[in-house]
Design an enzyme around this catalytic site. Structure first.
Site, mmCIF file in Angstrom:
data_model
loop_
_atom_site.group_PDB
_atom_site.id
_atom_site.type_symbol
_atom_site.label_atom_id
_atom_site.label_comp_id
_atom_site.label_asym_id
_atom_site.label_seq_id
_atom_site.Cartn_x
_atom_site.Cartn_y
_atom_site.Cartn_z
ATOM 1 N N GLU A 457 0.857 -1.163 0.000
ATOM 2 C CA GLU A 457 0.000 0.000 0.000
ATOM 3 C C GLU A 457 0.913 1.239 0.000
ATOM 4 O O GLU A 457 1.221 1.755 -1.045
ATOM 5 C CB GLU A 457 -0.947 -0.020 1.206
ATOM 6 C CG GLU A 457 -2.263 0.640 0.891
ATOM 7 C CD GLU A 457 -3.410 0.178 1.794
ATOM 8 O OE1 GLU A 457 -4.352 0.933 1.915
ATOM 9 O OE2 GLU A 457 -3.352 -0.926 2.374
ATOM 10 N N GLU A 731 -2.142 0.657 13.306
ATOM 11 C CA GLU A 731 -3.304 1.014 12.491
ATOM 12 C C GLU A 731 -4.602 0.734 13.240
ATOM 13 O O GLU A 731 -5.517 1.547 13.250
ATOM 14 C CB GLU A 731 -3.290 0.198 11.208
ATOM 15 C CG GLU A 731 -4.536 0.399 10.357
ATOM 16 C CD GLU A 731 -4.439 -0.300 9.027
ATOM 17 O OE1 GLU A 731 -3.766 -1.352 8.950
ATOM 18 O OE2 GLU A 731 -5.036 0.193 8.050
HETATM 19 C C1 BGC Z 1 -5.298 2.534 4.798
HETATM 20 C C2 BGC Z 1 -5.840 3.622 5.679
HETATM 21 C C3 BGC Z 1 -6.873 4.343 4.872
HETATM 22 C C4 BGC Z 1 -7.999 3.374 4.708
HETATM 23 C C5 BGC Z 1 -9.231 3.907 4.081
HETATM 24 C C6 BGC Z 1 -6.417 1.576 4.561
HETATM 25 O O1 BGC Z 1 -6.062 0.504 3.791
HETATM 26 O O2 BGC Z 1 -4.172 1.931 5.314
HETATM 27 O O3 BGC Z 1 -5.043 4.225 6.522
HETATM 28 O O4 BGC Z 1 -7.196 5.608 5.265
HETATM 29 O O5 BGC Z 1 -7.558 2.206 4.049
HETATM 30 O O6 BGC Z 1 -9.927 3.021 3.310
#
Ligand code: BGC
Length: 861
Positions: A457, A731
């Site tokens: 990502e 997260e």
């Molecule tokens: C990310 C986030 C993001 C979110 C929103 C995730 O995969 O890591 O931090 O804001 O998706 O869909």
């Protein structure tokens, strides 16, 4: 005696290759007598004083001379007058323009590979060009960029210590170039320029759900223009076009997600030196520059900023050697290894351990494995060039023999921003949490503000930086990086004003429509940068984008200010959301969306007013008013309860100032406090509520409840991760479950800054150092002590210099030490209602009041 420090141009500490003809200048005053401030200044340009200007301005002062031409270099100094006389001249600052006009580029891209023939990590390429130089050179510059990632060498020596250049921008619209001073690397006679080039973000796999290959093009290519300035001032571009040749080198495969595979047996000694025989090398293809705008960086480059030695080294039963660096980082390993030719060392990376093994599931499809094949001729030193990993642990597989003490170190990599903000308190856990936030910021500012540094990502998620921008602006001088990223927001914004959920956007299957709190970054981030750094230009530059975003929201509304349908991420990662559905929060997602419409419309109205766009200010004020009325009608009861009866909804209503009366605010405040208390002071909020809930509680006099939330260690809470040994912000509240297993969700990172946004509350409210005018020219020092926190301190190198708010409670006395930099003032509000607010000028100030413990709880504003 007062001196001038930190004279700088625009947003970077250095001013080589600056991208504007009229860079603004800023400086600080140091060692001023208390209360002394600038009353006038004078610039000196190339030894010529430009005349005294009566002004107290010292931040972003307009360029005082004729505009710079491309490549033009001018040396400036500044001095100031204060009440006690004139300062000496500052240290000189050489300001040198980059290539300001598209027409300055006379070189095209050279490409060793225009069509990748396989889907999988591809090799990196060596490019070289020999050339002759006769006569004395005053100055030599390389202006360079690439489709891909490049590193340059001149006569066998690296041209710079920048990593991952040119960085990631919205390559379809704008491409950054770097300016290098190579004067000292050139020699009379034969020279050679070398470039090492890999796919990077341009052509390598990026994005999740399998990702996208060749996102920006099927080629990798280098753009390098070498320019010489002779003693007589004449300039010339060294013609390299015909000289370029390429070959494959030791990097067999390289990718940001996969890692780098390097075969040292395939190294090409001397490839970037003069006299190297490149007759067997191939001619590259020329690729025209096209219409993509080539732009100088506004921010600092990525560099190695720290080297970590392992805190433990352990031989595993499977023969691997495990290194624990004691800190979760973004970076890479550097190894020193000796062994037989052809033996292969594989380096694996992971953020955490699970069942005493590297937990690699969270990496998803980013294997993060570097592979090194030995030459076998003694001690070999290596670090990958074209990749970066997120890790605390690494394992070496196939290491010959036992590693020496210094055999493996971790190199921390990120945008090399200047640290500006610090916090400490009497609570070691709180301090560790703050430190974790600092690390998550470092690890996620790898050229652009990203969500995470490890899995497939690493994207510029707008919502993450929207909530984290205030913290990011305190901890580091992040304005240059963020200003650059905001240009990408502009580049990616739809003609209807829609802002992608991450920028640069990659079409990898994520829903396209903008979400509230994410797209709002377009309005919020510039506003925060203006507030924290005093940069009004960023508002001017971003204004159209900010306004277009609000126009877009309005078009999404029901015509009466309410957003009631469409894609919304909502209060993402509410702890009650199931692992597989992080958007399934308890707070109504459309309530969040309408609240943000009010916030962004107000920001745009205020911005328009500031910029003198009166009619637009009126228009956006009325957009905000309409949405506010709609919000109240739909979601607020006459008494002040909210239809979505959650801590996030109540916090939004309070912090975004959405309620009508004090009575409603009191009811909402009590309800918020009750919910927090009934919830046992654990977190009940996601991405939207978490950054603001402490502010909401403090606003309505329940700062003690905010402290209880902050000091909570049970899951979910900020400190829970600290009790689990975290060295970065996670997260998810429970990225690691209390039993040590990794959260079963497919989206679990141990390095996301978003939920760490609350450190801004630690700085502003707990320690009590808040901006009250753009750039902290006026600040509010109003610490809010509570419970048994014995001391707290925030230090910030503001645009005017160091500001400090430092308090402690000792033997029933609350002592506050304040430092205000020259040119700024502070309004000081002592706790316990003990004294009336006072305004102080620059210098050191001490205040003492008796501690009133009863006033620390349940104060109603
Ligand atoms: C990310 C986030 C993001 C979110 C929103 C995730 O995969 O890591 O931090 O804001 O998706 O869909």
């Amino acid at each position: 005696m007062t001196t001038i420090t930190d004279l700088r141009a625009e947003l970077r500490p250095d001013a080589l290759g600056i991208g504007t003809a009229t860079p603004r200048l800023s400086w600080k005053l140091a060692e001023a007598a208390p209360g002394d401030a600038q009353i006038a200044y004078e610039f000196e340009l190339e030894g010529r004083p430009l005349g005294r200007v009566d002004s107290t301005d010292q931040v972003f002062v307009a360029w005082p001379a004729s505009p710079l031409r491309s490549r033009e270099r001018r040396t400036m100094r500044v001095r100031a007058w204060t009440g006690s006389g004139a300062t000496d001249w500052s240290e000189p600052l050489a300001v040198e323009a980059g290539l300001l006009d598209a027409a300055d580029w006379v070189t095209d891209y050279v490409s060793p590979s225009t069509a990748a023939d396989r889907t999988g990590p591809r090799p990196a390429y060596l490019l070289r060009a020999g050339f002759r130089l006769d006569g004395r050179i005053e100055r030599a510059r390389i202006y360079a960029s690439a489709h891909g990632i490049y590193e340059l060498q001149l006569n066998g020596r690296p041209v710079s210590d920048e990593l991952l250049a040119p960085g990631w921008t919205s390559y379809r619209s704008r491409q950054r170039y770097q300016t290098y001073d190579v004067t000292e690397l050139l020699k009379d006679g034969d020279n050679a320029l070398g470039a090492h080039l890999s796919d990077g973000w341009y052509r390598g796999r990026i994005g999740f759900h399998g990702g996208v290959w060749d996102n920006y093009g099927t080629d990798v290519a280098l753009l390098a223009q070498l320019e010489l300035t002779r003693a007589d001032g004449s300039t010339e571009v060294v013609p390299l076009t015909e000289a370029w040749r390429w070959a494959e080198g030791p990097v067999v495969a390289a990718s940001l997600y996969d890692g780098e595979t390097y075969d040292a047996r395939a190294e090409v000694p001397g490839w970037s030196t003069a006299g190297f025989d490149d007759s067997g090398w191939r001619r590259p293809t020329m690729i025209a520059r096209g219409s993509v705008s080539l732009e100088a960086p506004t921010g600092v480059p990525v560099r190695v900023t720290e080297v970590l030695r392992p805190v433990s080294v352990e031989r595993r039963p499977n023969g691997r050697i495990r290194f624990d660096f004691g800190q979760n980082i973004a970076g890479k390993l550097a190894i020193r290894v000796a062994g037989e030719r052809g033996s292969v060392v594989r380096l694996h990376h992971a953020e955490v351990l699970e069942d005493d093994e590297l937990a690699i599931r969270p990496l998803r499809s980013a294997p993060s494995i570097d592979i090194y094949t030995l030459r076998g001729d003694g001690l070999e030193e290596w670090t990958p060039t074209f990749t970066v990993h997120g890790f605390r642990y690494a394992e070496a597989e196939g290491w010959p023999g036992e590693p020496a003490d210094d055999a493996v170190v971790a190199l921390v990599m990120h945008s090399d921003m200047v640290r500006t903000g610090w916090f400490r308190s009497s609570d070691p856990m709180l301090d560790r949490f703050h430190e974790n936030v600092v690390w998550s910021m470092r690890d996620n500012f790898v050229d652009l503000p990203t969500d995470c540094p490890q899995r497939d990502e690493r994207l510029g998620w707008t919502g993450d930086i929207q909530v984290f921008a205030p913290a990011a602006s305190f901890l580091y001088s992040s304005i240059g990086t963020l200003a650059g990223w905001l240009r990408d927001v502009v580049a990616e914004q739809g003609s209807d004003g829609a802002v992608p959920n991450f920028v640069p956007w990659v079409e990898c299957g994520f829903p396209e429509p903008s979400s509230a709190a994410w797209g709002d970054a377009a309005a919020v981030v510039p506003w925060v940068l203006h507030e924290r750094f005093g940069d009004e230009k960023i508002l001017r530059d971003q204004y159209d984008s900010m306004a277009a975003w609000v126009d877009h929201l309005e078009s999404q509304s029901d015509g009466q200010g309410l957003i009631r349908e469409g894609f919304q991420l909502g209060d993402w990662l509410d702890p009650t959301a199931p692992p597989e559905d992080p958007g399934d929060a308890r707070t109504d997602r459309y309530l969040v969306a309408t609240a943000y419409l009010v916030k962004s419309a107000r920001i745009v109205a205020d911005t328009a007013a500031l910029l003198g766009r009166t009619a637009e200010a009126d228009h956006y004020s009325s957009v905000a008013a309409t949405a506010l009325t709609a919000f109240r009608r739909e979601y607020v009861s006459p008494s002040g309860r909210l239809v979505s009866d959650t801590p996030t909804a109540l916090s939004l209503a309070l912090v975004f100032d959405l309620l009508e009366t004090d009575a409603q605010r009191a009811v909402a405040g009590r309800r918020l406090r009750d919910l927090v208390e009934q919830g046992g002071y654990v977190i009940q909020t996601g991405f939207v509520g978490t950054p603001i809930i402490c502010d909401a509680l403090a606003l309505v006099g329940h700062v003690d409840a905010a402290y209880r939330l902050l000091f909570q260690t049970a899951c979910p809470s900020w400190l829970y991760a600290v009790t689990m040994g975290a060295t970065t912000v996670w997260e998810r509240w429970d990225s690691m479950l209390p039993d040590g297993t990794v959260n079963p969700g497919e989206m679990t990172s141990f390095n996301h800054y978003a939920l760490g946004a609350v450190v801004d509350f630690l700085h502003r409210v707990v320690a009590g150092l808040a901006p009250a005018a753009p750039g902290y020219r006026r600040m509010l020092i109003a610490p809010r002590p509570a419970l048994d926190l014995g001391s707290a301190e925030a230090r910030l190198d503001t645009p005017y210099g160091l500001a400090v708010s430092s308090w402690r409670k000792v033997a029933g006395v609350f002592t506050l030490d304040v430092v205000v930099p020259p040119g700024a003032t502070a309004e000081v509000r002592l706790p316990y209602g003990a004294a009336a607010p006072v305004v102080v000028g620059s210098g050191e100030h001490r205040f003492e009041v008796p501690v009133d413990a009863s006033a620390e709880e349940d104060r109603v504003a």
